[in-house]
Design an enzyme around this catalytic site. Structure first.
Site, PDB file in Angstrom:
ATOM      1  N   TYR A  11       0.728  -1.365  -0.065  1.00  0.00           N
ATOM      2  CA  TYR A  11       0.137  -0.277   0.006  1.00  0.00           C
ATOM      3  C   TYR A  11       0.507   1.112  -0.064  1.00  0.00           C
ATOM      4  CZ  TYR A  11      -3.150   3.278   1.601  1.00  0.00           C
ATOM      5  OH  TYR A  11      -4.072   4.578   1.939  1.00  0.00           O
ATOM      6  N   ASP A  31       9.659  -7.939  -3.125  1.00  0.00           N
ATOM      7  CA  ASP A  31       8.323  -7.336  -2.602  1.00  0.00           C
ATOM      8  C   ASP A  31       8.626  -9.278  -3.082  1.00  0.00           C
ATOM      9  OD1 ASP A  31       5.985  -5.300  -1.522  1.00  0.00           O
ATOM     10  OD2 ASP A  31       5.679  -7.864  -1.574  1.00  0.00           O
ATOM     11  N   SER A 124       6.163   3.632  13.198  1.00  0.00           N
ATOM     12  CA  SER A 124       5.082   3.392  13.289  1.00  0.00           C
ATOM     13  C   SER A 124       4.355   4.127  14.349  1.00  0.00           C
ATOM     14  CB  SER A 124       4.052   2.131  13.038  1.00  0.00           C
ATOM     15  OG  SER A 124       3.113   2.554  13.761  1.00  0.00           O
ATOM     16  N   TYR A 148       3.888  -7.352  17.094  1.00  0.00           N
ATOM     17  CA  TYR A 148       4.413  -6.295  15.753  1.00  0.00           C
ATOM     18  C   TYR A 148       4.937  -4.892  16.058  1.00  0.00           C
ATOM     19  CZ  TYR A 148       2.908  -2.273  12.400  1.00  0.00           C
ATOM     20  OH  TYR A 148       2.894  -1.094  11.690  1.00  0.00           O
ATOM     21  N   LYS A 152       8.519  -3.273  15.696  1.00  0.00           N
ATOM     22  CA  LYS A 152       9.153  -2.310  14.827  1.00  0.00           C
ATOM     23  C   LYS A 152      10.029  -1.078  15.900  1.00  0.00           C
ATOM     24  CE  LYS A 152       6.924  -2.278  11.225  1.00  0.00           C
ATOM     25  NZ  LYS A 152       7.910  -1.341  10.525  1.00  0.00           N
ATOM     26  N   PHE A 177       1.393   8.476  11.058  1.00  0.00           N
ATOM     27  CA  PHE A 177       0.110   8.122  12.207  1.00  0.00           C
ATOM     28  C   PHE A 177      -0.901   6.733  11.764  1.00  0.00           C
ATOM     29  CE2 PHE A 177       0.982   8.883  16.400  1.00  0.00           C
ATOM     30  CZ  PHE A 177       2.705  10.276  16.002  1.00  0.00           C
ATOM     31  N   ASP A 294      -6.812  -1.480  21.772  1.00  0.00           N
ATOM     32  CA  ASP A 294      -6.965   0.130  21.408  1.00  0.00           C
ATOM     33  C   ASP A 294      -6.464   1.004  22.610  1.00  0.00           C
ATOM     34  OD1 ASP A 294      -7.422  -0.625  18.149  1.00  0.00           O
ATOM     35  OD2 ASP A 294      -9.625  -0.398  18.296  1.00  0.00           O
TER      36      ASP A 294
HETATM   37  P1  NAD Z   1       1.713  -3.690   2.976  1.00  0.00           P
HETATM   38  O1  NAD Z   1       1.280  -5.579   3.847  1.00  0.00           O
HETATM   39  O2  NAD Z   1       0.500  -3.450   1.692  1.00  0.00           O
HETATM   40  O3  NAD Z   1       3.311  -4.046   2.171  1.00  0.00           O
HETATM   41  C1  NAD Z   1       4.033  -4.213   2.567  1.00  0.00           C
HETATM   42  C2  NAD Z   1       4.653  -5.011   1.875  1.00  0.00           C
HETATM   43  O4  NAD Z   1       5.749  -5.865   1.684  1.00  0.00           O
HETATM   44  C3  NAD Z   1       4.249  -5.667   1.251  1.00  0.00           C
HETATM   45  O5  NAD Z   1       3.491  -5.818  -0.688  1.00  0.00           O
HETATM   46  C4  NAD Z   1       4.367  -7.100   1.314  1.00  0.00           C
HETATM   47  O6  NAD Z   1       4.193  -8.541  -0.199  1.00  0.00           O
HETATM   48  C5  NAD Z   1       5.837  -6.738   1.191  1.00  0.00           C
HETATM   49  N1  NAD Z   1       6.449  -8.267   2.520  1.00  0.00           N
HETATM   50  C6  NAD Z   1       6.611  -8.361   3.807  1.00  0.00           C
HETATM   51  N2  NAD Z   1       7.416  -8.999   4.250  1.00  0.00           N
HETATM   52  C7  NAD Z   1       8.287  -9.148   3.240  1.00  0.00           C
HETATM   53  C8  NAD Z   1       9.079 -10.470   2.767  1.00  0.00           C
HETATM   54  N3  NAD Z   1      10.249 -10.608   3.997  1.00  0.00           N
HETATM   55  N4  NAD Z   1       9.912  -9.795   1.756  1.00  0.00           N
HETATM   56  C9  NAD Z   1       9.911  -8.968   1.042  1.00  0.00           C
HETATM   57  N5  NAD Z   1       8.206  -8.542   0.717  1.00  0.00           N
HETATM   58  C10 NAD Z   1       7.364  -8.720   1.838  1.00  0.00           C
HETATM   59  O7  NAD Z   1       1.627  -2.369   4.273  1.00  0.00           O
HETATM   60  P2  NAD Z   1       1.577  -0.950   4.195  1.00  0.00           P
HETATM   61  O8  NAD Z   1       0.929  -0.974   5.299  1.00  0.00           O
HETATM   62  O9  NAD Z   1       2.148  -0.386   2.978  1.00  0.00           O
HETATM   63  O10 NAD Z   1       2.927  -1.192   5.359  1.00  0.00           O
HETATM   64  C11 NAD Z   1       4.176  -1.122   4.862  1.00  0.00           C
HETATM   65  C12 NAD Z   1       5.284  -0.481   5.710  1.00  0.00           C
HETATM   66  O11 NAD Z   1       4.531   0.552   7.101  1.00  0.00           O
HETATM   67  C13 NAD Z   1       5.257  -2.047   7.035  1.00  0.00           C
HETATM   68  O12 NAD Z   1       6.789  -1.372   7.553  1.00  0.00           O
HETATM   69  C14 NAD Z   1       4.635  -1.268   7.948  1.00  0.00           C
HETATM   70  O13 NAD Z   1       4.422  -1.768   9.154  1.00  0.00           O
HETATM   71  C15 NAD Z   1       4.554   0.075   8.335  1.00  0.00           C
HETATM   72  N6  NAD Z   1       3.408   0.701   8.864  1.00  0.00           N
HETATM   73  C16 NAD Z   1       2.172   0.195   8.227  1.00  0.00           C
HETATM   74  C17 NAD Z   1       1.464   1.005   8.831  1.00  0.00           C
HETATM   75  C18 NAD Z   1      -0.938   0.788   8.311  1.00  0.00           C
HETATM   76  O14 NAD Z   1      -1.023   1.630   8.756  1.00  0.00           O
HETATM   77  N7  NAD Z   1      -0.884   0.680   6.668  1.00  0.00           N
HETATM   78  C19 NAD Z   1       0.984   1.740   9.643  1.00  0.00           C
HETATM   79  C20 NAD Z   1       2.282   2.190  10.315  1.00  0.00           C
HETATM   80  C21 NAD Z   1       3.266   1.863   9.731  1.00  0.00           C
HETATM   81  N1  UFG Z   2     -11.906   0.784  14.391  1.00  0.00           N
HETATM   82  C1  UFG Z   2     -13.865   0.253  14.665  1.00  0.00           C
HETATM   83  N2  UFG Z   2     -14.317  -0.608  13.998  1.00  0.00           N
HETATM   84  C2  UFG Z   2     -13.047  -1.338  12.477  1.00  0.00           C
HETATM   85  C3  UFG Z   2     -11.722  -0.656  13.057  1.00  0.00           C
HETATM   86  C4  UFG Z   2     -11.152  -0.040  13.368  1.00  0.00           C
HETATM   87  O1  UFG Z   2     -14.568   1.321  15.179  1.00  0.00           O
HETATM   88  O2  UFG Z   2     -13.481  -2.004  12.052  1.00  0.00           O
HETATM   89  C5  UFG Z   2     -12.155   2.238  15.611  1.00  0.00           C
HETATM   90  C6  UFG Z   2     -10.502   1.672  16.073  1.00  0.00           C
HETATM   91  O3  UFG Z   2     -11.559   0.987  17.204  1.00  0.00           O
HETATM   92  C7  UFG Z   2     -10.266   2.798  16.113  1.00  0.00           C
HETATM   93  C8  UFG Z   2     -10.271   3.297  14.976  1.00  0.00           C
HETATM   94  O4  UFG Z   2     -10.805   3.102  14.707  1.00  0.00           O
HETATM   95  O5  UFG Z   2     -10.494   3.088  17.264  1.00  0.00           O
HETATM   96  C9  UFG Z   2      -8.432   3.177  14.185  1.00  0.00           C
HETATM   97  O6  UFG Z   2      -8.307   2.093  14.204  1.00  0.00           O
HETATM   98  P1  UFG Z   2      -7.643   1.350  12.792  1.00  0.00           P
HETATM   99  O7  UFG Z   2      -7.354  -0.137  13.297  1.00  0.00           O
HETATM  100  O8  UFG Z   2      -7.915   2.470  11.880  1.00  0.00           O
HETATM  101  O9  UFG Z   2      -6.329   1.565  12.867  1.00  0.00           O
HETATM  102  P2  UFG Z   2      -5.028   1.724  14.854  1.00  0.00           P
HETATM  103  O10 UFG Z   2      -5.057   3.092  15.276  1.00  0.00           O
HETATM  104  O11 UFG Z   2      -5.597   0.986  15.595  1.00  0.00           O
HETATM  105  O12 UFG Z   2      -3.998   1.181  13.826  1.00  0.00           O
HETATM  106  C10 UFG Z   2      -3.136   1.661  13.220  1.00  0.00           C
HETATM  107  C11 UFG Z   2      -2.715  -0.112  12.538  1.00  0.00           C
HETATM  108  C12 UFG Z   2      -1.173   0.046  13.152  1.00  0.00           C
HETATM  109  C13 UFG Z   2      -0.492   0.887  13.680  1.00  0.00           C
HETATM  110  C14 UFG Z   2      -1.407   2.441  14.222  1.00  0.00           C
HETATM  111  C15 UFG Z   2      -0.353   3.810  14.106  1.00  0.00           C
HETATM  112  O13 UFG Z   2      -3.197  -0.685  11.658  1.00  0.00           O
HETATM  113  O14 UFG Z   2      -0.599  -1.087  12.986  1.00  0.00           O
HETATM  114  O15 UFG Z   2      -2.283   2.201  13.372  1.00  0.00           O
HETATM  115  O16 UFG Z   2       0.132   3.663  13.308  1.00  0.00           O
HETATM  116  F1  UFG Z   2       0.520   0.544  14.230  1.00  0.00           F
END
Ligand code: NAD
Ligand code: UFG
Length: 336
Positions: A11, A31, A124, A148, A152, A177, A294
């Site tokens: 993503y 990837d 994160s 998780y 991080k 965030f 949460d």
């Molecule tokens: P995502 O799952 O869409 O992307 C991660 C990608 O990494 C995927 O395409 C997956 O196939 C690949 N991958 C995983 N393990 C691998 C491995 N061992 N070797 C090669 N490829 C591998 O996730 P995203 O939302 O794009 O997140 C990207 C980064 O941002 C992650 O490190 C995640 O922890 C961090 N992050 C995401 C969020 C969020 O809410 N999306 C929030 C904070 C931090």
């Molecule tokens: N929520 C709902 N219903 C749902 C999903 C979420 O009410 O079906 C609420 C949660 O309780 C929270 C808010 O929506 O209050 C946001 O929830 P998310 O799951 O979208 O996000 P989080 O803040 O829980 O977590 C995300 C990522 C984590 C990361 C964190 C901080 O999933 O990986 O943000 O970066 F660690």
């Protein structure tokens, strides 16, 4: 500039690849496709007119990675690859540590062997655990409440040690965030496998009829309307920050750890209302019990990112919802 992007079909990685290509970089995505589709490559090409080089490999595959470093000779590594589902990490902690910590270590070893120092790392807001107050500055205490989060936090610590003076790395650690939204073209966006864990993709799936009703996890938090408050940040703003971070590494020779958020919190019900306004759809919802783990509220103090990078989030919640909706409406089944 040559950028090796781990997790680049995911993503946030895919949006960042578009930004990198549009700013003139050569991109190699590595990837293993465990959580993404190769169709992302077609979409990146449609948006930018350039197809990034792609290697389907696990970052723990030393042979494949050392060949990639030798052939591509990157100037910088952007490291997105990780498993990211909090609940799953509690059920499969070893898998998470192996992939996220072990994978990062393997990558850093390859970087050292190839003499590549510059790293941009996806951290994160999860590293702040249950924050004692908001907005959260980078100096706030860190803690982990699930594997998780610990993966991080530990990786941040490894990077800190490896990027001490004389060490093998020079790093920008970016603490995201809550990333939401999609590229304004509607060609790439968030496409979680199975039932989405996160709020925005669940809401967009209700809007296209793939899910029937949103469960609002808790309405008794000490917040504006009782529902959880988060700092939602447009994925395009995040993507831009990565390129700004590379400029910072080039310009200063220093390391960096910054929050990437808007500095504004929105409740779950505010997100639902904003999404309804952007989409013209009604989102059915019901109050459900709090979700374990949460926190009531979490939003950033993003001022350090502005001071260090000149970066500031540009897009508001309305725009995040519009772009998330354009992506989901045009791709109701995601990349399938
Ligand atoms: P995502 O799952 O869409 O992307 C991660 C990608 O990494 C995927 O395409 C997956 O196939 C690949 N991958 C995983 N393990 C691998 C491995 N061992 N070797 C090669 N490829 C591998 O996730 P995203 O939302 O794009 O997140 C990207 C980064 O941002 C992650 O490190 C995640 O922890 C961090 N992050 C995401 C969020 C969020 O809410 N999306 C929030 C904070 C931090
Ligand atoms: N929520 C709902 N219903 C749902 C999903 C979420 O009410 O079906 C609420 C949660 O309780 C929270 C808010 O929506 O209050 C946001 O929830 P998310 O799951 O979208 O996000 P989080 O803040 O829980 O977590 C995300 C990522 C984590 C990361 C964190 C901080 O999933 O990986 O943000 O970066 F660690």
């Amino acid at each position: 500039m040559k950028a090796l992007v781990t997790g680049g079909t995911g993503y946030i990685g895919s949006h960042t690849c578009v930004e990198l290509i549009q700013r003139g970089a050569d991109v190699l995505i590595v990837d293993n496709l465990c959580n993404s589709s190769p169709k992302v490559l077609d979409r990146i090409e449609q948006i930018t007119g350039m197809r990034p080089a792609f290697l389907q490999a696990d970052i723990r595959d030393d042979e494949a990675m050392s060949a990639a470093f030798a052939d591509f000779a990157p100037d910088v590594v952007l490291h997105f690859a990780a498993l990211k589902a909090v609940g799953e990490s509690t059920a499969k902690p070893l898998e998470y540590f192996d992939n996220n910590v072990g994978g990062s270590l393997a990558l850093f070893r390859q970087m050292q062997a190839a003499g590549v120092r510059k790293l941009v790392y996806s951290s994160s807001a999860t590293v702040y655990g249950d924050p004692s107050h908001c907005p959260i500055a980078e100096t706030a205490p860190r803690s982990a409440h699930n594997p998780y989060g610990r993966s991080k936090l530990v990786t941040e610590d490894l990077i800190a040690d490896l990027s001490l003076p004389g060490g093998p790395l020079q790093a920008a650690v970016l603490r995201y965030f809550n990333p939401v939204g999609a590229h304004p073209s509607g060609r790439i966006g968030e496409d979680p496998r199975g039932i989405p864990n996160n709020l925005m993709p669940f809401v967009t799936r209700v809007a296209v009829g793939r899910s029937t009703k949103l469960q609002v996890f808790g309405a008794d938090y000490p917040t504006v309307d009782g529902t959880g408050v988060r700092d939602y940040i447009h994925v395009q703003d995040l993507a831009r920050a990565h390129v700004d971070a590379i400029d910072f590494l080039d310009r200063t020779g220093s390391n960096l750890t910054v929050n990437l958020g808007t500095g504004r919190g929105h409740s779950v019900l505010e997100v639902v209302t904003a999404f309804e306004a952007a989409s013209g759809r009604t989102i059915a919802w019901e109050i459900a019990p709090r979700r374990a783990g949460d926190v009531a509220q979490c939003y950033a103090d993003p001022s350090l990112a502005h001071a260090m990078l000149g970066w500031r989030a540009e897009f508001d919640l309305a725009r995040m919802c519009e772009d998330a909706w354009r992506w989901q409406r045009g791709n109701p089944d995601g990349y399938a």
